[in-house]
Design an enzyme around this catalytic site. Structure first.
Site, PDB file in Angstrom:
ATOM      1  CB  CYS A   1     -15.308 -51.843   3.993  1.00 58.58           C
ATOM      2  SG  CYS A   1     -13.541 -52.070   3.800  1.00 58.58           S
TER       3      CYS A   1
ATOM      4  NE  ARG B   1      -5.382 -50.702   4.989  1.00 61.78           N
ATOM      5  CZ  ARG B   1      -6.145 -51.510   5.698  1.00 61.78           C
ATOM      6  NH1 ARG B   1      -5.659 -52.629   6.194  1.00 61.78           N
ATOM      7  NH2 ARG B   1      -7.406 -51.220   5.924  1.00 61.78           N
TER       8      ARG B   1
ATOM      9  CG  HIS C   1     -15.432 -46.767   2.789  1.00 54.28           C
ATOM     10  ND1 HIS C   1     -16.081 -47.082   3.955  1.00 54.28           N
ATOM     11  CD2 HIS C   1     -14.430 -47.660   2.686  1.00 54.28           C
ATOM     12  CE1 HIS C   1     -15.480 -48.108   4.539  1.00 54.28           C
ATOM     13  NE2 HIS C   1     -14.478 -48.486   3.784  1.00 54.28           N
TER      14      HIS C   1
HETATM   15  N1  GLN Z   1     -10.490 -54.390   8.531  1.00 56.50           N
HETATM   16  C1  GLN Z   1     -10.906 -54.716   7.193  1.00 56.50           C
HETATM   17  C2  GLN Z   1      -9.755 -54.790   6.211  1.00 56.50           C
HETATM   18  O1  GLN Z   1      -8.762 -54.079   6.365  1.00 56.50           O
HETATM   19  C3  GLN Z   1     -11.968 -53.742   6.728  1.00 56.50           C
HETATM   20  C4  GLN Z   1     -11.448 -52.327   6.534  1.00 56.50           C
HETATM   21  C5  GLN Z   1     -12.532 -51.290   6.353  1.00 56.50           C
HETATM   22  O2  GLN Z   1     -13.683 -51.496   6.728  1.00 56.50           O
HETATM   23  N2  GLN Z   1     -12.184 -50.130   5.823  1.00 56.50           N
HETATM   24  O3  GLN Z   1      -9.825 -55.539   5.239  1.00 56.50           O
END
Ligand code: GLN
Length: 236
Positions: free
Chosen positions: A95, A128, A192
């Site tokens: 990520c 998101r 994850h």
């Molecule tokens: N900050 C990054 C995004 O929102 C990565 C998020 C994360 O590692 N969960 O794309």
């Protein structure tokens, strides 16, 4: 492998990049190496420490925007990860850690330069991407279906220098079509879970890249049960 043939696993910046149990990736790698009789050393390197250049496998986890930007800046200034990659070290990044390996990424509404270690570029998504993630893995990797959990705002575009880790069947991944990227011994994913608990075959792939050894099969009843539970839940 390096010093006295211990496999050196380096978890970079646990103080900045460690969301959703990504520390588990270190534990899974160490455990699966140990079960094959490979002596392992685990090192957790905080962001105010120099990056060792003699590791065999480097792990980077996910993180929120602020810590992600700081981690990218510190890794660029340090230069140790670049030197390790030049030596042929294996890198597994999740990520935020994945995004910062590329050309650039967005954090807190601004564009930041990445480490240019793999040919990807990340920008902002309109929504998101949150939830279960699954995909059919690239045939050259010899891996089963990818499963994981994603939570990111960025979208990632792959350049010609990388191949996707998987073709998305559930969730968003890079852009709703592909998920993750790999080139040489660098592999990145949005998964994850932690990713290596849900995808132990990826752990074995990383161990093979790092050691050049084939990994003997081990008793995978528990990870298989976890995988099946998640894949069944996704299919519902
Ligand atoms: N900050 C990054 C995004 O929102 C990565 C998020 C994360 O590692 N969960 O794309």
């Amino acid at each position: 492998m390096s010093t006295e043939s211990h496999l050196r696993l380096i978890w970079l910046y646990p103080d900045l990049l460690s969301t959703y149990g990504d520390r588990g990736n270190l534990l899974i790698l160490a455990r699966r190496a140990d079960l094959r009789g490979l002596p392992v050393e685990c090192h957790e390197v905080r962001a105010d420490h120099p990056v060792p250049t003699d590791g065999d496998v480097y792990l980077l986890g996910g993180g929120e925007d602020g810590p992600q930007a700081l981690a990218a800046q510190r890794l660029a200034n340090d230069g140790g990860l670049h030197r390790a990659v030049e030596r042929g070290a294996t890198v597994f990044a999740v990520c935020a850690g994945y995004q910062l390996l590329g050309q650039s990424f967005f954090a807190k509404g601004s564009k930041y330069p990445g480490l240019n270690l793999i040919d990807i570029d990340s920008d902002r998504g309109e929504t998101r991407a949150v939830g279960e993630l699954a995909g059919e893995t690239h045939p050259a990797l010899g891996l089963p279906t990818l499963t994981g959990f994603e939570n990111h705002g960025g979208r990632t575009h792959l350049g010609p220098g990388v191949k996707p880790l998987a073709k998305v069947t559930t969730g968003i991944g890079n852009d709703g079509q592909s998920e993750g990227a790999w080139n040489g011994r660098i592999l990145g994913t949005y998964s994850h879970g932690p990713a290596l608990a849900r995808n132990p075959a990826i752990a074995d792939l990383l161990l093979r890249w790092a050691t050049g050894l084939n990994m003997e099969p081990i008793d995978d009843r528990w990870p298989t049960a976890l995988r099946n539970e998640r894949l069944t839940a996704i299919a519902r």
